[in-house]
Design a protein around this motif. Structure first.
Motif, PDB file in Angstrom:
ATOM      1  N   GLN A 577      -6.628  -4.126   1.952  1.00  0.00           N
ATOM      2  CA  GLN A 577      -5.930  -3.128   1.136  1.00  0.00           C
ATOM      3  C   GLN A 577      -5.227  -2.101   2.024  1.00  0.00           C
ATOM      4  O   GLN A 577      -4.090  -1.685   1.740  1.00  0.00           O
ATOM      5  CB  GLN A 577      -6.925  -2.429   0.208  1.00  0.00           C
ATOM      6  CG  GLN A 577      -7.366  -3.284  -0.967  1.00  0.00           C
ATOM      7  CD  GLN A 577      -8.468  -2.644  -1.793  1.00  0.00           C
ATOM      8  OE1 GLN A 577      -9.196  -1.781  -1.295  1.00  0.00           O
ATOM      9  NE2 GLN A 577      -8.595  -3.069  -3.037  1.00  0.00           N
ATOM     10  N   SER A 578      -5.878  -1.708   3.107  1.00  0.00           N
ATOM     11  CA  SER A 578      -5.262  -0.768   4.051  1.00  0.00           C
ATOM     12  C   SER A 578      -4.021  -1.379   4.683  1.00  0.00           C
ATOM     13  O   SER A 578      -2.964  -0.740   4.775  1.00  0.00           O
ATOM     14  CB  SER A 578      -6.267  -0.384   5.142  1.00  0.00           C
ATOM     15  OG  SER A 578      -7.410   0.222   4.598  1.00  0.00           O
ATOM     16  N   ARG A 581      -1.074  -1.541   2.233  1.00  0.00           N
ATOM     17  CA  ARG A 581      -0.414  -0.235   2.043  1.00  0.00           C
ATOM     18  C   ARG A 581       0.586   0.014   3.171  1.00  0.00           C
ATOM     19  O   ARG A 581       1.683   0.537   2.940  1.00  0.00           O
ATOM     20  CB  ARG A 581      -1.464   0.879   2.014  1.00  0.00           C
ATOM     21  CG  ARG A 581      -2.335   0.878   0.778  1.00  0.00           C
ATOM     22  CD  ARG A 581      -3.320   2.037   0.790  1.00  0.00           C
ATOM     23  NE  ARG A 581      -2.666   3.301   0.483  1.00  0.00           N
ATOM     24  CZ  ARG A 581      -3.277   4.480   0.513  1.00  0.00           C
ATOM     25  NH1 ARG A 581      -4.564   4.550   0.861  1.00  0.00           N
ATOM     26  NH2 ARG A 581      -2.630   5.588   0.209  1.00  0.00           N
ATOM     27  N   ASN A 584       3.718  -2.171   2.541  1.00  0.00           N
ATOM     28  CA  ASN A 584       4.557  -1.728   1.427  1.00  0.00           C
ATOM     29  C   ASN A 584       5.537  -0.630   1.845  1.00  0.00           C
ATOM     30  O   ASN A 584       6.705  -0.634   1.439  1.00  0.00           O
ATOM     31  CB  ASN A 584       3.686  -1.223   0.285  1.00  0.00           C
ATOM     32  CG  ASN A 584       2.946  -2.358  -0.413  1.00  0.00           C
ATOM     33  OD1 ASN A 584       3.353  -3.513  -0.317  1.00  0.00           O
ATOM     34  ND2 ASN A 584       1.857  -2.036  -1.090  1.00  0.00           N
ATOM     35  N   LEU A 585       5.071   0.323   2.675  1.00  0.00           N
ATOM     36  CA  LEU A 585       5.963   1.400   3.123  1.00  0.00           C
ATOM     37  C   LEU A 585       6.798   0.980   4.325  1.00  0.00           C
ATOM     38  O   LEU A 585       7.906   1.474   4.522  1.00  0.00           O
ATOM     39  CB  LEU A 585       5.154   2.653   3.455  1.00  0.00           C
ATOM     40  CG  LEU A 585       4.858   3.577   2.264  1.00  0.00           C
ATOM     41  CD1 LEU A 585       3.944   4.715   2.674  1.00  0.00           C
ATOM     42  CD2 LEU A 585       6.138   4.139   1.680  1.00  0.00           C
ATOM     43  N   ASP A 642      -6.344   4.611   6.678  1.00  0.00           N
ATOM     44  CA  ASP A 642      -6.781   5.296   5.462  1.00  0.00           C
ATOM     45  C   ASP A 642      -6.673   6.809   5.610  1.00  0.00           C
ATOM     46  O   ASP A 642      -6.220   7.505   4.685  1.00  0.00           O
ATOM     47  CB  ASP A 642      -8.220   4.903   5.131  1.00  0.00           C
ATOM     48  CG  ASP A 642      -8.333   3.452   4.671  1.00  0.00           C
ATOM     49  OD1 ASP A 642      -7.299   2.886   4.258  1.00  0.00           O
ATOM     50  OD2 ASP A 642      -9.437   2.887   4.736  1.00  0.00           O
ATOM     51  N   PHE A 645      -2.985   7.918   5.318  1.00  0.00           N
ATOM     52  CA  PHE A 645      -2.464   8.000   3.953  1.00  0.00           C
ATOM     53  C   PHE A 645      -3.109   9.129   3.156  1.00  0.00           C
ATOM     54  O   PHE A 645      -2.499   9.670   2.232  1.00  0.00           O
ATOM     55  CB  PHE A 645      -2.651   6.662   3.235  1.00  0.00           C
ATOM     56  CG  PHE A 645      -1.650   5.618   3.635  1.00  0.00           C
ATOM     57  CD1 PHE A 645      -0.295   5.796   3.387  1.00  0.00           C
ATOM     58  CD2 PHE A 645      -2.040   4.456   4.279  1.00  0.00           C
ATOM     59  CE1 PHE A 645       0.643   4.835   3.753  1.00  0.00           C
ATOM     60  CE2 PHE A 645      -1.115   3.497   4.660  1.00  0.00           C
ATOM     61  CZ  PHE A 645       0.229   3.688   4.402  1.00  0.00           C
ATOM     62  N   ASP A 669       2.782  -2.611  11.109  1.00  0.00           N
ATOM     63  CA  ASP A 669       2.962  -3.801  10.275  1.00  0.00           C
ATOM     64  C   ASP A 669       3.447  -4.995  11.090  1.00  0.00           C
ATOM     65  O   ASP A 669       3.016  -6.132  10.859  1.00  0.00           O
ATOM     66  CB  ASP A 669       3.952  -3.497   9.150  1.00  0.00           C
ATOM     67  CG  ASP A 669       4.059  -4.640   8.157  1.00  0.00           C
ATOM     68  OD1 ASP A 669       3.025  -5.020   7.573  1.00  0.00           O
ATOM     69  OD2 ASP A 669       5.173  -5.176   7.978  1.00  0.00           O
ATOM     70  N   GLY A 679      -0.348  -9.169   2.605  1.00  0.00           N
ATOM     71  CA  GLY A 679      -0.022  -8.893   1.216  1.00  0.00           C
ATOM     72  C   GLY A 679      -0.098 -10.125   0.326  1.00  0.00           C
ATOM     73  O   GLY A 679      -0.135 -10.007  -0.900  1.00  0.00           O
TER      74      GLY A 679
END
Length: 683
Positions: A577-578, A581, A584-585, A642, A645, A669, A679
């Motif tokens: 999940q980290s 995120r 996505n950005l 984490d 963010f 990334d 993802g």
């Protein structure tokens, strides 16, 4: 309950088609009885060259009753203002054969409760059995007389019994009954089947072993007994056994001999005409040496076996004489001298001769050897093998016995005094020749095999002949799968891009746009092959996460293994999940240029420092293909991510600060993407 028999009698059906037809017959029957609501026991399909048989035990004599609700019009439409049934309701009730008063109101609609009493199974079978016969599909169909009916071979008789009762119907002017036909020569002809349960026994009394598994056991037992009696061991291959199985109805094994002078030929030159052309089983000593013997299966009894033996020996002698002649003629030249004739043989339309192909294989083999950093000796042997790899195609032996391509090249190279590694590679470069075949084992064989298959794929794709659907006339799927399996088995890390680029250059493909499209087509083709290989053991989402970049096919499998283990760990969900995120950005930035001087918040400084430290370690592990170790290193980024963010406003009003933070995320990334597209993993 009764047993059911359907026997479809025909002229001799090609052996290779039988397994699929019997499977179809079983599947069609299962579906038909299920759809007809008739309970049945075991369903078996049996077959010989002249018959297809369906036997079903414990068939209910009556179709099951059913009661079902059928929905009609809505209540608003079904009744008028006085509550009387409308024309719509009356029409619906009439169609379902119920009284309008018995319509049920539910969920805003009216329903008719329809009760249907089951019919007699005998009556249903009259229509079902001919439909099953007519629904069978074949690779090749025949028509005979003036009939429109098509079948793999002409129908000669049909036996259809439900217990002892005949199920009457007609297909292609052939009426069903209880008569069957015995062995062409051993029986007295037609015989009657008293009851479906007696079918197998009745056939055996008339010298027909209708159960293929019983026949298979008999064939193997007889071959082994005859071989033992001769002091050797028969070589029984699955494909030959399967073919012989459907060539005979009453098998009897017998041994034959051939002159020991033919044993001077390479073993495969004797075995190939024996096995592939005459359907004989070769016999070897217990040490593995070929004996001057063969075993064949006769479709009949033990009468006049000596006459049958002599007939088979004469036929084989003629084939072996041909082999001896071609071998002697071929040996008047060396393999290298035969190679010159390849200049007259076209490889593919517009792609020159096979001689030119061997020149390409030399250069491709040299490149692959360099990329793999093999020894100078292995490189030299692979190049030499490439030069001679196709020379046997123009020899008399391979022209006559095409199955021997590569094998005769190996044998002739040995006789010419070539290095053993060169001889072996000439044979191995065709591997795998068929599904389930071995991969090449020697280094030179692997290198040449990869070069040959890449050249075949790129050359064929360059002509626009990319396999579609079930069409694959050049067997490119098998060759691509061979590349994947060879790389995995040998643990070779190779750049597909570099090899395909070199292949395109050697094929004189110069258009840059065309080259790029061609590479993408090849990459997509290889992607599907490795996806199929991984699909046997790896989750689909894990495959999707690692399959984007297939430049190094072997590393894709290592990544898949590493990710598969990772997603099973307790902390994987939170970590992924980290990572997601970040991804996505990161899409909002093209830059990876980070200005550490304008990092303001502690959390972004901590993430930056963690990234810089972990990147060095992770890159080293990735370089060594230690993806499990790299994931362990990357997991340490989860906590800083984490915190980042939680504490940092990425989309700051100051465009410079915003861009810097996005660049940091983009850099993180990019590092994560070297392992997988996280993802795509389903949490």
């Amino acid at each position: 309950m009764k047993n059911l028999l359907l026997e479809i009698g025909t002229e001799e059906i090609p052996a290779h088609a039988m397994p699929n037809i019997l499977m179809q017959l079983k599947n069609l029957s299962e579906t038909s009885f299920k759809d007809s609501r008739i309970k049945v026991g075991e369903i078996k399909t049996l077959g010989t060259p002249r018959r297809l048989a369906l036997i079903i035990n414990d068939v209910d004599e009556t179709q099951a009753d059913i009661s079902e609700e059928k929905r009609g019009p809505s209540i608003k439409i079904a009744f008028d203002s006085d509550g009387n049934p409308s024309k719509a309701a009356v029409g619906f009730a009439r169609g379902q054969k119920v009284d309008p008063k018995n319509l049920v109101q539910k969920d805003g609609y009216v329903y008719a409760i329809v009760h249907e009493k089951g019919q007699s199974t005998s009556e249903i079978l009259k229509d079902m059995l001919p439909k099953i016969i007519c629904s069978l599909n074949f690779p090749n169909n025949m028509r005979w007389g003036n009939l429109d009916f098509k079948f793999i071979r002409p129908l000669r008789w049909i036996a259809a019994l439900f217990g002892d009762e005949i199920i009457p119907f007609e297909v292609a002017n052939v009426k069903s009954g209880r008569k069957s036909r015995g062995h062409r020569f051993l029986s007295e002809g037609d015989f009657e089947i008293s009851d479906a349960k007696n079918y197998v026994a009745d056939c055996e009394k008339n010298f027909v072993i209708v159960d293929q598994e019983q026949r298979r056991s008999m064939i193997v037992a007889e071959i082994e007994a005859v071989a033992k009696e001769c002091g050797g061991k028969a070589e029984i291959t699955d494909d030959l056994l399967e073919e012989v199985l459907y060539l005979v109805e009453y098998p009897t094994a017998l041994a034959g001999k051939f002159d020991t002078k033919y044993l001077k030929l390479p073993a495969e030159a004797v075995i190939t005409p024996m096995r592939d052309h005459q359907r004989y089983f070769p016999v070897k000593t217990f040490e593995g040496e070929l004996m001057p013997l063969f075993i064949t299966i006769r479709n009949g009894g033990r009468e006049y076996l000596e006459t049958v033996q002599h007939g088979n020996e004469r036929v084989l002698k003629a084939r072996l004489e041909d082999a001896q002649f071609f071998f002697n003629e071929d040996r008047k030249k060396t393999l290298e001298q035969h190679r010159e004739k390849l200049k007259t043989v076209v490889f593919q339309e517009g792609l020159g001769s096979i001689y030119e192909k061997t020149e390409r294989l030399e250069k491709l083999s040299a490149l692959i050897a360099d990329l793999l950093k093999v020894s100078a000796e292995d490189k030299k042997n692979s190049i030499r093998a490439a030069q001679l790899s196709k020379a046997d195609l123009v020899t008399g032996m391979v022209t006559e016995f095409t199955e021997l391509q590569g094998i005769m090249g190996r044998e002739y190279a040995k006789l010419d005094g070539e290095d053993a590694a060169v001889s072996t590679a000439i044979d191995e470069h065709y591997m795998p020749r068929f599904a389930g075949d071995n991969q090449p084992k020697s280094t030179a064989g692997r290198i040449l095999s990869l070069a040959d298959k890449i050249d075949n794929i790129v050359a064929t794709f360059s002509r626009g002949l990319i396999p579609t659907g079930s069409q694959d006339p050049f067997a490119l799927r098998r060759q691509a799968l061979g590349i994947v399996n060879t790389l995995i088995e040998s643990k070779y890390s190779l750049s597909l891009k570099k090899i395909v680029d070199e292949s395109m250059t050697l094929l004189k493909i110069s258009d840059e746009v065309g080259r790029e499209k061609l590479f993408e087509s090849v990459a997509d083709f290889m992607r599907l092959r490795i996806k199929n290989v991984l699909g046997e053991n790896v989750r689909y989402d894990v495959i999707d996460a690692v399959i984007d970049d297939v430049d190094d096919l072997y590393s894709v499998t290592l990544k898949a293994s590493a990710i598969s283990d990772f997603v099973k760990s307790n902390d994987s969900t939170k970590i992924i999940q980290s990572f997601v995120r970040v991804g996505n950005l990161a899409k909002k930035s093209e830059s990876v240029e980070i200005d550490s001087k304008i990092l303001r918040v502690d959390a972004e400084i901590t993430l930056y420092k963690a990234f810089e430290a972990i990147k060095v370690v992770a890159d080293e592990l990735i370089e060594m293909h230690d993806y499990k170790g790299a994931i362990e290193a990357l997991k340490k980024l989860s906590s800083p991510i984490d915190s980042f963010f939680d504490s940092v406003m990425v989309m700051d009003e100051d465009l410079k600060i915003r861009g810097n933070r996005l660049a940091l995320l983009k850099s993180v990334d990019n590092l994560l993407s070297k392992i997988a597209a996280f993802g795509k993993i389903v949490l």
